[in-house]
Design a protein around this motif. Structure first.
Motif, PDB file in Angstrom:
ATOM      1  N   TYR A  32       0.821  -1.179  -0.058  1.00 35.56           N
ATOM      2  CA  TYR A  32      -0.098  -0.138  -0.024  1.00 35.56           C
ATOM      3  C   TYR A  32       0.902   1.372  -0.070  1.00 35.56           C
ATOM      4  O   TYR A  32       1.926   1.191   0.520  1.00 35.56           O
ATOM      5  N   THR A  33       0.427   2.311  -0.447  1.00 33.65           N
ATOM      6  CA  THR A  33       0.942   3.679  -0.533  1.00 33.65           C
ATOM      7  C   THR A  33       0.718   4.284   1.097  1.00 33.65           C
ATOM      8  O   THR A  33      -0.066   3.554   1.665  1.00 33.65           O
ATOM      9  N   GLU A  34       1.667   5.102   1.599  1.00 31.79           N
ATOM     10  CA  GLU A  34       1.649   5.400   2.850  1.00 31.79           C
ATOM     11  C   GLU A  34       0.314   5.849   3.093  1.00 31.79           C
ATOM     12  O   GLU A  34       0.013   5.986   4.454  1.00 31.79           O
ATOM     13  N   ASP A  35      -0.327   6.559   2.168  1.00 33.52           N
ATOM     14  CA  ASP A  35      -1.692   7.366   2.573  1.00 33.52           C
ATOM     15  C   ASP A  35      -2.772   6.724   1.996  1.00 33.52           C
ATOM     16  O   ASP A  35      -3.894   6.935   1.800  1.00 33.52           O
ATOM     17  N   VAL A  36      -2.714   5.001   2.127  1.00 29.46           N
ATOM     18  CA  VAL A  36      -3.658   4.213   1.729  1.00 29.46           C
ATOM     19  C   VAL A  36      -4.951   4.703   2.286  1.00 29.46           C
ATOM     20  O   VAL A  36      -5.084   5.221   3.603  1.00 29.46           O
ATOM     21  N   THR A  37      -6.101   4.574   1.843  1.00 27.29           N
ATOM     22  CA  THR A  37      -7.523   4.831   2.143  1.00 27.29           C
ATOM     23  C   THR A  37      -8.298   3.389   2.054  1.00 27.29           C
ATOM     24  O   THR A  37      -8.347   2.932   1.060  1.00 27.29           O
ATOM     25  N   PHE A  38      -8.679   2.841   3.374  1.00 24.45           N
ATOM     26  CA  PHE A  38      -9.287   1.789   3.540  1.00 24.45           C
ATOM     27  C   PHE A  38     -10.858   1.930   3.687  1.00 24.45           C
ATOM     28  O   PHE A  38     -10.976   2.700   4.739  1.00 24.45           O
ATOM     29  N   ILE A  39     -11.677   1.630   2.851  1.00 17.85           N
ATOM     30  CA  ILE A  39     -13.255   1.757   3.217  1.00 17.85           C
ATOM     31  C   ILE A  39     -14.055   0.578   3.272  1.00 17.85           C
ATOM     32  O   ILE A  39     -13.782  -0.359   2.514  1.00 17.85           O
ATOM     33  N   ASP A  40     -14.464   0.507   4.387  1.00 21.21           N
ATOM     34  CA  ASP A  40     -15.432  -0.743   4.673  1.00 21.21           C
ATOM     35  C   ASP A  40     -16.616  -0.310   5.355  1.00 21.21           C
ATOM     36  O   ASP A  40     -16.935   0.935   5.640  1.00 21.21           O
ATOM     37  N   PRO A  41     -17.565  -1.413   5.518  1.00 17.86           N
ATOM     38  CA  PRO A  41     -18.773  -0.779   6.071  1.00 17.86           C
ATOM     39  C   PRO A  41     -18.590  -0.252   7.615  1.00 17.86           C
ATOM     40  O   PRO A  41     -19.627   0.469   8.202  1.00 17.86           O
ATOM     41  N   ASP A  42     -17.486  -0.295   8.231  1.00 17.18           N
ATOM     42  CA  ASP A  42     -17.111   0.216   9.543  1.00 17.18           C
ATOM     43  C   ASP A  42     -16.713   1.620   9.322  1.00 17.18           C
ATOM     44  O   ASP A  42     -16.708   2.438  10.459  1.00 17.18           O
ATOM     45  N   GLY A  43     -16.525   2.170   8.261  1.00 18.63           N
ATOM     46  CA  GLY A  43     -15.787   3.343   8.153  1.00 18.63           C
ATOM     47  C   GLY A  43     -14.767   3.672   7.142  1.00 18.63           C
ATOM     48  O   GLY A  43     -14.405   2.865   6.181  1.00 18.63           O
ATOM     49  N   ARG A  44     -14.079   4.773   7.363  1.00 11.74           N
ATOM     50  CA  ARG A  44     -12.896   5.100   6.500  1.00 11.74           C
ATOM     51  C   ARG A  44     -11.637   5.151   7.258  1.00 11.74           C
ATOM     52  O   ARG A  44     -11.690   5.917   8.265  1.00 11.74           O
ATOM     53  N   PHE A  45     -10.387   4.665   6.778  1.00 10.72           N
ATOM     54  CA  PHE A  45      -9.432   4.355   7.599  1.00 10.72           C
ATOM     55  C   PHE A  45      -8.087   4.775   6.612  1.00 10.72           C
ATOM     56  O   PHE A  45      -8.293   4.324   5.612  1.00 10.72           O
TER      57      PHE A  45
END
Length: 119
Positions: A32-45
């Motif tokens: 992943y890039t250092e600023d990766v954005t992970f989005i799932d039903p629990d939110g945005r990380f």
């Protein structure tokens, strides 16, 4: 540099299935890039640490004792890819299905969107 297929595999198996924190962190750094954005039903990380914390939370909670498997072929475009998956007890029917839709930047995953199948 990893291929898109390798990045998809790493996301599913070396990060969100990996219980060893050291091995998971090494996979995070190369996937992943250092600023990766992970989005799932629990939110945005956002960022490596937030993604790692969410993977650990899932492994300790709803995914404890379950195994991810691919649920069809991966789909690959120039800067976007997707991998359908299922998760469940080893050797049993899945308890959930989903798909990870990813954005690729500079040879790494920069956005991971996890969509879950209804039901």
């Amino acid at each position: 540099m990893s291929t898109t297929e390798e990045l998809l595999q790493s996301n599913l198996h070396e990060v969100f299935s990996e219980e060893d924190p050291g091995r998971r962190w090494a996979a995070i750094e190369r996937t992943y890039t250092e600023d990766v954005t992970f989005i799932d039903p629990d939110g945005r990380f956002v960022g490596w640490q937030a993604l790692n914390d969410q993977a650990q939370r899932l492994l300790d909670g709803p995914l404890k004792g379950l195994v991810f498997e691919e649920d069809g072929p991966g789909y690959v475009g120039p800067d976007t890819a997707a991998l359908p998956w299922r998760v469940g007890p080893p050797g049993k029917p899945p308890v959930s299905r989903g798909i990870d839709v990813v954005t690729i930047r500079d040879g790494k995953l920069s956005v991971v969107r996890t969509l879950l199948a209804p039901g």
